[in-house]
Design an enzyme around this catalytic site. Structure first.
Site, PDB file in Angstrom:
ATOM      1  N   TYR A   1      -4.205  -4.547  -2.900  1.00 24.82           N
ATOM      2  CA  TYR A   1      -5.426  -4.330  -3.412  1.00 24.82           C
ATOM      3  C   TYR A   1      -5.739  -2.831  -3.394  1.00 24.82           C
ATOM      4  O   TYR A   1      -5.309  -2.199  -2.771  1.00 24.82           O
ATOM      5  CB  TYR A   1      -6.465  -5.004  -2.224  1.00 24.82           C
ATOM      6  CG  TYR A   1      -6.131  -6.576  -1.808  1.00 24.82           C
ATOM      7  CD1 TYR A   1      -7.231  -7.186  -2.374  1.00 24.82           C
ATOM      8  CD2 TYR A   1      -5.234  -6.789  -0.943  1.00 24.82           C
ATOM      9  CE1 TYR A   1      -7.074  -8.689  -2.036  1.00 24.82           C
ATOM     10  CE2 TYR A   1      -5.045  -8.437  -0.661  1.00 24.82           C
ATOM     11  CZ  TYR A   1      -6.177  -9.204  -1.144  1.00 24.82           C
ATOM     12  OH  TYR A   1      -5.842 -10.418  -0.946  1.00 24.82           O
TER      13      TYR A   1
ATOM     14  N   ARG B   1     -11.339  -6.957   4.756  1.00 23.13           N
ATOM     15  CA  ARG B   1     -12.551  -6.369   5.228  1.00 23.13           C
ATOM     16  C   ARG B   1     -12.263  -6.285   6.780  1.00 23.13           C
ATOM     17  O   ARG B   1     -13.076  -5.407   7.585  1.00 23.13           O
ATOM     18  CB  ARG B   1     -13.824  -7.213   4.990  1.00 23.13           C
ATOM     19  CG  ARG B   1     -13.387  -8.862   5.334  1.00 23.13           C
ATOM     20  CD  ARG B   1     -14.819  -9.567   4.692  1.00 23.13           C
ATOM     21  NE  ARG B   1     -14.355 -10.831   4.398  1.00 23.13           N
ATOM     22  CZ  ARG B   1     -15.155 -11.925   4.516  1.00 23.13           C
ATOM     23  NH1 ARG B   1     -16.499 -11.545   4.823  1.00 23.13           N
ATOM     24  NH2 ARG B   1     -14.877 -13.213   4.373  1.00 23.13           N
TER      25      ARG B   1
ATOM     26  N   ASP C   1     -18.658  -6.652   5.281  1.00 24.42           N
ATOM     27  CA  ASP C   1     -18.533  -6.020   3.701  1.00 24.42           C
ATOM     28  C   ASP C   1     -19.824  -5.909   3.493  1.00 24.42           C
ATOM     29  O   ASP C   1     -21.005  -5.832   4.121  1.00 24.42           O
ATOM     30  CB  ASP C   1     -17.916  -6.981   2.939  1.00 24.42           C
ATOM     31  CG  ASP C   1     -18.563  -8.332   2.692  1.00 24.42           C
ATOM     32  OD1 ASP C   1     -19.747  -8.291   3.081  1.00 24.42           O
ATOM     33  OD2 ASP C   1     -17.667  -9.235   2.451  1.00 24.42           O
TER      34      ASP C   1
ATOM     35  N   ASP D   1     -13.365 -13.231  -2.276  1.00 25.39           N
ATOM     36  CA  ASP D   1     -14.871 -13.474  -1.887  1.00 25.39           C
ATOM     37  C   ASP D   1     -15.499 -12.849  -3.207  1.00 25.39           C
ATOM     38  O   ASP D   1     -15.218 -12.228  -4.148  1.00 25.39           O
ATOM     39  CB  ASP D   1     -15.093 -12.363  -0.808  1.00 25.39           C
ATOM     40  CG  ASP D   1     -14.570 -12.678   0.399  1.00 25.39           C
ATOM     41  OD1 ASP D   1     -14.323 -13.593   0.824  1.00 25.39           O
ATOM     42  OD2 ASP D   1     -14.396 -11.883   0.976  1.00 25.39           O
TER      43      ASP D   1
END
Length: 312
Positions: free
Chosen positions: A80, A195, A94, A52
């Site tokens: 992550y 997310r 998010d 993203d």
């Protein structure tokens, strides 16, 4: 055949291989691909797994024939580092989306460390996850995020994913805001939406949640240690230097189990023929010639290895 812009026709054809980029925030993955096409002088550039715009970190780009590896690289484990905010829901799950609801400070304050740990444990392992409604998944041929922006109500079906590790590193409780911020590390299968993990953790705790920061630190064997920033890559280009490309043979050898073929087997696979299986397991296997040249990706089917993609 390489599809190269006329403006770069006089530049050497770039080698087949991968470029590992540390994507900056605010850029789409497509933006990075577009920039890399200019830097290496070919339109034949693609990426393995979208990030993203808000996210930073490892973005694997394929150049020339290595673009054919990318669909297989997306099946690998990813890692992550993220920050999850508990106490607020957003339309996008998010920080880029509008806050749609904020839980009362007293309710957020009642969330315990034990409750957070239990919520994280419930989202670890093999689970079913409903992707974020603003994902790139297509619904009747239209991207889900496009339908949401048009005002449509989108309900996506849950999908199986694996969260190998979901580690809480730090909990912060800013008293003035009545919120809780969690710094976490997640190792997961491809197709996992971080997310959505933030959303579901908040929902399970009854206060809502969304992602405020995301950095991808690993895609398969490729980590931030191998990644270069776009700023550095552009500086190399302006200085007349060659953009570093990880050779396709080295990239395939790092990402997949290795099958070293003899001369006869190398000839067979070059013509799309099968090879004898060697018990190297499920998933793509990289086949190499006696001289170390990368020949093909194959997969085992019973007693044979059948080609997925031939590179000679």
């Amino acid at each position: 055949m390489s599809r190269r812009p006329k403006a770069y026709a006089d530049r050497p054809v770039p080698p087949d291989g991968l470029v590992i980029v540390d994507k900056p925030g605010g850029w789409t993955s497509h933006d990075v691909v577009g920039k890399m096409r200019r830097l290496v002088g070919t339109r034949r550039v693609g990426h393995a797994g979208t990030l993203d715009p808000m996210a930073t970190g490892v973005l694997v780009l394929g150049v020339e024939r290595a673009t054919r590896l990318l669909g297989h690289l997306t099946l690998t484990r990813k890692e992550y580092e993220a920050t999850i905010r508990l106490g607020q829901r957003t339309v996008t799950d998010d920080a880029e989306g509008e806050v749609t609801e904020q839980a009362p400070a007293e309710r957020v304050g009642a969330v315990t460390d034990a409750g957070i740990a239990a919520g994280i444990a419930a989202l670890t392992g093999e689970i079913m996850q409903v992707p974020s409604a603003v994902s790139a998944i297509k619904v009747d041929g239209v991207r889900s995020y496009a339908r949401v922006r048009s005002g449509d109500e989108v309900k996506l079906q849950p999908r199986p994913i694996t969260v190998y590790e979901f580690e809480l590193r730090e909990t912060r409780r800013p008293a003035a805001e009545g919120l809780i911020d969690l710094d976490v590390r997640v190792a997961c299968s491809s197709g996992t939406y971080i997310r959505a993990l933030a959303r579901d953790l908040g929902e399970g705790l009854g206060v809502g949640g969304h992602l405020t920061a995301l950095r991808r630190t690993r895609v398969g064997p490729y980590t931030l240690a191998e990644a270069e920033s776009l700023t550095d890559l552009m500086a190399r280009f302006e200085a007349g230097e060659t953009i570093p490309v990880l050779p396709i043979a080295e990239a395939a050898g790092a990402a997949f189990p290795r099958y070293d073929a003899d001369e006869e087997q190398a000839k067979a696979i070059a013509h799309g023929g099968p090879l004898p299986a060697r018990g190297l397991g499920p998933g793509p296997i990289a086949v190499f010639a006696p001289d170390g040249a990368f020949l093909a990706l194959v997969e085992e089917q019973g007693r044979r290895c059948k080609p997925i993609a031939v590179f000679v």
